[in-house]
Design a protein around this motif. Structure first.
Motif, PDB file in Angstrom:
ATOM      1  N   ILE A  70      59.998  69.101  63.561  1.00 57.99           N
ATOM      2  CA  ILE A  70      60.830  70.292  63.796  1.00 57.99           C
ATOM      3  C   ILE A  70      61.739  70.547  62.603  1.00 57.99           C
ATOM      4  O   ILE A  70      61.920  71.679  62.173  1.00 57.99           O
ATOM      5  N   SER A  71      62.352  69.468  62.091  1.00 56.52           N
ATOM      6  CA  SER A  71      63.294  69.552  60.966  1.00 56.52           C
ATOM      7  C   SER A  71      64.303  70.681  61.179  1.00 56.52           C
ATOM      8  O   SER A  71      64.331  71.665  60.427  1.00 56.52           O
ATOM      9  N   PRO A  72      65.145  70.571  62.214  1.00 57.69           N
ATOM     10  CA  PRO A  72      66.061  71.670  62.562  1.00 57.69           C
ATOM     11  C   PRO A  72      67.039  72.001  61.439  1.00 57.69           C
ATOM     12  O   PRO A  72      67.617  71.113  60.817  1.00 57.69           O
ATOM     13  N   LYS A  73      67.197  73.305  61.188  1.00 54.30           N
ATOM     14  CA  LYS A  73      68.060  73.800  60.123  1.00 54.30           C
ATOM     15  C   LYS A  73      69.405  74.283  60.698  1.00 54.30           C
ATOM     16  O   LYS A  73      69.561  74.436  61.909  1.00 54.30           O
ATOM     17  N   ASN A  74      70.351  74.534  59.807  1.00 50.70           N
ATOM     18  CA  ASN A  74      71.679  74.970  60.236  1.00 50.70           C
ATOM     19  C   ASN A  74      71.628  76.218  61.109  1.00 50.70           C
ATOM     20  O   ASN A  74      72.374  76.359  62.076  1.00 50.70           O
ATOM     21  N   GLU A  75      70.749  77.150  60.742  1.00 53.87           N
ATOM     22  CA  GLU A  75      70.696  78.438  61.425  1.00 53.87           C
ATOM     23  C   GLU A  75      69.822  78.426  62.670  1.00 53.87           C
ATOM     24  O   GLU A  75      69.745  79.431  63.394  1.00 53.87           O
ATOM     25  N   ASP A  76      69.169  77.329  62.956  1.00 54.40           N
ATOM     26  CA  ASP A  76      68.233  77.282  64.079  1.00 54.40           C
ATOM     27  C   ASP A  76      68.949  77.260  65.433  1.00 54.40           C
ATOM     28  O   ASP A  76      70.023  76.672  65.591  1.00 54.40           O
ATOM     29  N   ILE A  77      68.299  77.905  66.381  1.00 56.47           N
ATOM     30  CA  ILE A  77      68.699  77.855  67.795  1.00 56.47           C
ATOM     31  C   ILE A  77      67.522  77.247  68.542  1.00 56.47           C
ATOM     32  O   ILE A  77      66.422  77.806  68.523  1.00 56.47           O
ATOM     33  N   LEU A  78      67.746  76.109  69.167  1.00 57.75           N
ATOM     34  CA  LEU A  78      66.654  75.381  69.821  1.00 57.75           C
ATOM     35  C   LEU A  78      66.785  75.469  71.327  1.00 57.75           C
ATOM     36  O   LEU A  78      67.832  75.133  71.896  1.00 57.75           O
ATOM     37  N   LEU A  79      65.731  75.918  71.978  1.00 60.57           N
ATOM     38  CA  LEU A  79      65.653  75.960  73.432  1.00 60.57           C
ATOM     39  C   LEU A  79      64.733  74.851  73.898  1.00 60.57           C
ATOM     40  O   LEU A  79      63.560  74.815  73.535  1.00 60.57           O
ATOM     41  N   ASP A  80      65.274  73.942  74.705  1.00 61.10           N
ATOM     42  CA  ASP A  80      64.528  72.788  75.201  1.00 61.10           C
ATOM     43  C   ASP A  80      64.189  73.029  76.668  1.00 61.10           C
ATOM     44  O   ASP A  80      65.064  72.921  77.537  1.00 61.10           O
ATOM     45  N   ILE A  81      62.933  73.377  76.945  1.00 64.27           N
ATOM     46  CA  ILE A  81      62.501  73.672  78.312  1.00 64.27           C
ATOM     47  C   ILE A  81      62.054  72.375  78.971  1.00 64.27           C
ATOM     48  O   ILE A  81      61.230  71.649  78.426  1.00 64.27           O
ATOM     49  N   GLY A  82      62.609  72.088  80.147  1.00 63.36           N
ATOM     50  CA  GLY A  82      62.381  70.798  80.765  1.00 63.36           C
ATOM     51  C   GLY A  82      63.169  69.742  80.018  1.00 63.36           C
ATOM     52  O   GLY A  82      62.649  68.696  79.631  1.00 63.36           O
ATOM     53  N   ALA A  83      64.454  70.023  79.817  1.00 63.38           N
ATOM     54  CA  ALA A  83      65.310  69.173  78.982  1.00 63.38           C
ATOM     55  C   ALA A  83      65.524  67.789  79.565  1.00 63.38           C
ATOM     56  O   ALA A  83      65.938  66.876  78.853  1.00 63.38           O
ATOM     57  N   GLY A  84      65.257  67.637  80.853  1.00 65.83           N
ATOM     58  CA  GLY A  84      65.392  66.322  81.477  1.00 65.83           C
ATOM     59  C   GLY A  84      66.799  65.782  81.349  1.00 65.83           C
ATOM     60  O   GLY A  84      67.779  66.481  81.621  1.00 65.83           O
ATOM     61  N   THR A  85      66.926  64.559  80.890  1.00 64.00           N
ATOM     62  CA  THR A  85      68.227  63.908  80.807  1.00 64.00           C
ATOM     63  C   THR A  85      68.897  64.077  79.448  1.00 64.00           C
ATOM     64  O   THR A  85      69.834  63.346  79.131  1.00 64.00           O
ATOM     65  N   GLY A  86      68.437  65.011  78.645  1.00 62.83           N
ATOM     66  CA  GLY A  86      69.125  65.363  77.414  1.00 62.83           C
ATOM     67  C   GLY A  86      68.874  64.479  76.213  1.00 62.83           C
ATOM     68  O   GLY A  86      69.608  64.558  75.221  1.00 62.83           O
ATOM     69  N   SER A  87      67.827  63.681  76.241  1.00 63.24           N
ATOM     70  CA  SER A  87      67.566  62.777  75.116  1.00 63.24           C
ATOM     71  C   SER A  87      67.331  63.531  73.811  1.00 63.24           C
ATOM     72  O   SER A  87      67.792  63.110  72.738  1.00 63.24           O
ATOM     73  N   LEU A  88      66.619  64.657  73.882  1.00 66.67           N
ATOM     74  CA  LEU A  88      66.331  65.407  72.661  1.00 66.67           C
ATOM     75  C   LEU A  88      67.598  66.037  72.096  1.00 66.67           C
ATOM     76  O   LEU A  88      67.746  66.147  70.874  1.00 66.67           O
ATOM     77  N   ALA A  89      68.516  66.440  72.961  1.00 66.42           N
ATOM     78  CA  ALA A  89      69.766  67.036  72.487  1.00 66.42           C
ATOM     79  C   ALA A  89      70.513  66.093  71.567  1.00 66.42           C
ATOM     80  O   ALA A  89      71.056  66.507  70.527  1.00 66.42           O
ATOM     81  N   VAL A  90      70.543  64.830  71.934  1.00 63.98           N
ATOM     82  CA  VAL A  90      71.250  63.835  71.121  1.00 63.98           C
ATOM     83  C   VAL A  90      70.566  63.677  69.766  1.00 63.98           C
ATOM     84  O   VAL A  90      71.226  63.642  68.719  1.00 63.98           O
ATOM     85  N   LEU A  91      69.249  63.605  69.766  1.00 63.07           N
ATOM     86  CA  LEU A  91      68.517  63.433  68.511  1.00 63.07           C
ATOM     87  C   LEU A  91      68.657  64.650  67.599  1.00 63.07           C
ATOM     88  O   LEU A  91      68.794  64.507  66.381  1.00 63.07           O
ATOM     89  N   VAL A  92      68.642  65.846  68.181  1.00 57.91           N
ATOM     90  CA  VAL A  92      68.815  67.063  67.387  1.00 57.91           C
ATOM     91  C   VAL A  92      70.183  67.052  66.714  1.00 57.91           C
ATOM     92  O   VAL A  92      70.311  67.343  65.522  1.00 57.91           O
ATOM     93  N   ALA A  93      71.226  66.709  67.482  1.00 59.58           N
ATOM     94  CA  ALA A  93      72.579  66.676  66.930  1.00 59.58           C
ATOM     95  C   ALA A  93      72.711  65.624  65.839  1.00 59.58           C
ATOM     96  O   ALA A  93      73.418  65.838  64.845  1.00 59.58           O
ATOM     97  N   GLN A  94      72.044  64.494  66.007  1.00 63.60           N
ATOM     98  CA  GLN A  94      72.090  63.454  64.977  1.00 63.60           C
ATOM     99  C   GLN A  94      71.394  63.903  63.704  1.00 63.60           C
ATOM    100  O   GLN A  94      71.816  63.546  62.603  1.00 63.60           O
ATOM    101  N   ARG A  95      70.333  64.686  63.857  1.00 58.09           N
ATOM    102  CA  ARG A  95      69.584  65.176  62.689  1.00 58.09           C
ATOM    103  C   ARG A  95      70.327  66.319  62.001  1.00 58.09           C
ATOM    104  O   ARG A  95      70.425  66.368  60.771  1.00 58.09           O
ATOM    105  N   ASN A  96      70.850  67.270  62.798  1.00 59.78           N
ATOM    106  CA  ASN A  96      71.583  68.402  62.234  1.00 59.78           C
ATOM    107  C   ASN A  96      72.545  68.947  63.288  1.00 59.78           C
ATOM    108  O   ASN A  96      72.129  69.665  64.196  1.00 59.78           O
ATOM    109  N   ALA A  97      73.803  68.583  63.154  1.00 57.51           N
ATOM    110  CA  ALA A  97      74.810  68.977  64.144  1.00 57.51           C
ATOM    111  C   ALA A  97      75.034  70.482  64.173  1.00 57.51           C
ATOM    112  O   ALA A  97      75.579  71.014  65.158  1.00 57.51           O
TER     113      ALA A  97
END
Length: 223
Positions: A41-68
């Motif tokens: 994914i390599s999320p950029k500063n300007e990206d808006i990410l929609l996580d469908i079926g986000a579950g317990t939020g594990s991806l949210a933490v990783l996204v923030a660690q990669r690019n807050a």
């Protein structure tokens, strides 16, 4: 609107939701495929990410660690999972917004249009018509040139992976919804939903079957 009967809880049963993180970590080589997903994914500063079926939020933490600076929005129909996700985000000190809803385009109408969408370990749990509905509605809400990334059980190519998949995932989630994934339906469905450049980026073998990361892009004109 989607039918709530098509929804399967994250771990197959509501009472198992508190154990979902542990189960995924032990059975899917979660750290490997989630890290691979973030790299792709390599999320950029300007990206808006929609996580469908986000579950317990594990991806949210990783996204923030990669690019807050990447804005994260997660939606999931499981109330307990969303509660866990919000707690996890607060403890990690990250900015993430979660909604307890079944996903549909109108359910996220108040959120900005995403440039990225993720769908992790969801499609193997829903009926064939719901798989296509989800993909079509994701396509509808994405920005032009927006990209969808799927991490899920897809085509089980080897005898061993098919056997492990039958003995684990199909025992937990049933055969009717999971078998189309194992037969390789996801790439054709993504194309039918309107995505371009659909491809499998990588596949990872686990003790519960093989997990693929797939991607597709919405056309510049939104068609």
């Amino acid at each position: 609107m989607p039918d709530s009967r098509s929804y399967t809880p994250p771990a197959g049963h509501h009472f198992l939701t508190p154990f979902y993180d542990l189960g995924v970590r032990l059975s899917t080589r979660e750290r490997v495929w989630r890290n691979a997903l973030i790299e792709l994914i390599s999320p950029k500063n300007e990206d808006i990410l929609l996580d469908i079926g986000a579950g317990t939020g594990s991806l949210a933490v990783l996204v923030a660690q990669r690019n807050a600076a990447t804005r994260y929005f997660g939606i999931d129909p499981d109330r307990h999972a969303v509660e866990i996700a919000r707690i996890k985000a607060r403890r990690a000190g990250i900015e993430a917004e979660f909604a307890h809803k079944l996903f549909a385009a109108d359910a996220v109408a108040d959120w900005p249009a995403p440039s990225l969408a993720t769908l992790c370990l969801v499609l193997h749990q829903v009926p064939l018509d719901e798989k296509l509905r989800l993909l079509r509605e994701i396509h509808a809400v994405l920005q032009p040139n927006g990209r969808l990334y799927i991490a899920d059980y897809s085509e089980q190519r080897s005898w061993l992976m098919r056997k492990l998949f039958r003995a684990t995932i199909q025992k937990l989630d049933g055969k009717a919804d999971t078998q189309p994934n194992a037969d390789g339906v996801l790439i054709p469905l993504m194309a039918e939903a309107g995505f371009l450049d659909v491809c499998e980026l990588t596949q990872l073998n686990t003790v519960t079957g093989s997990i693929s990361i797939l991607s597709g892009v919405k056309g510049a004109q939104g068609a």
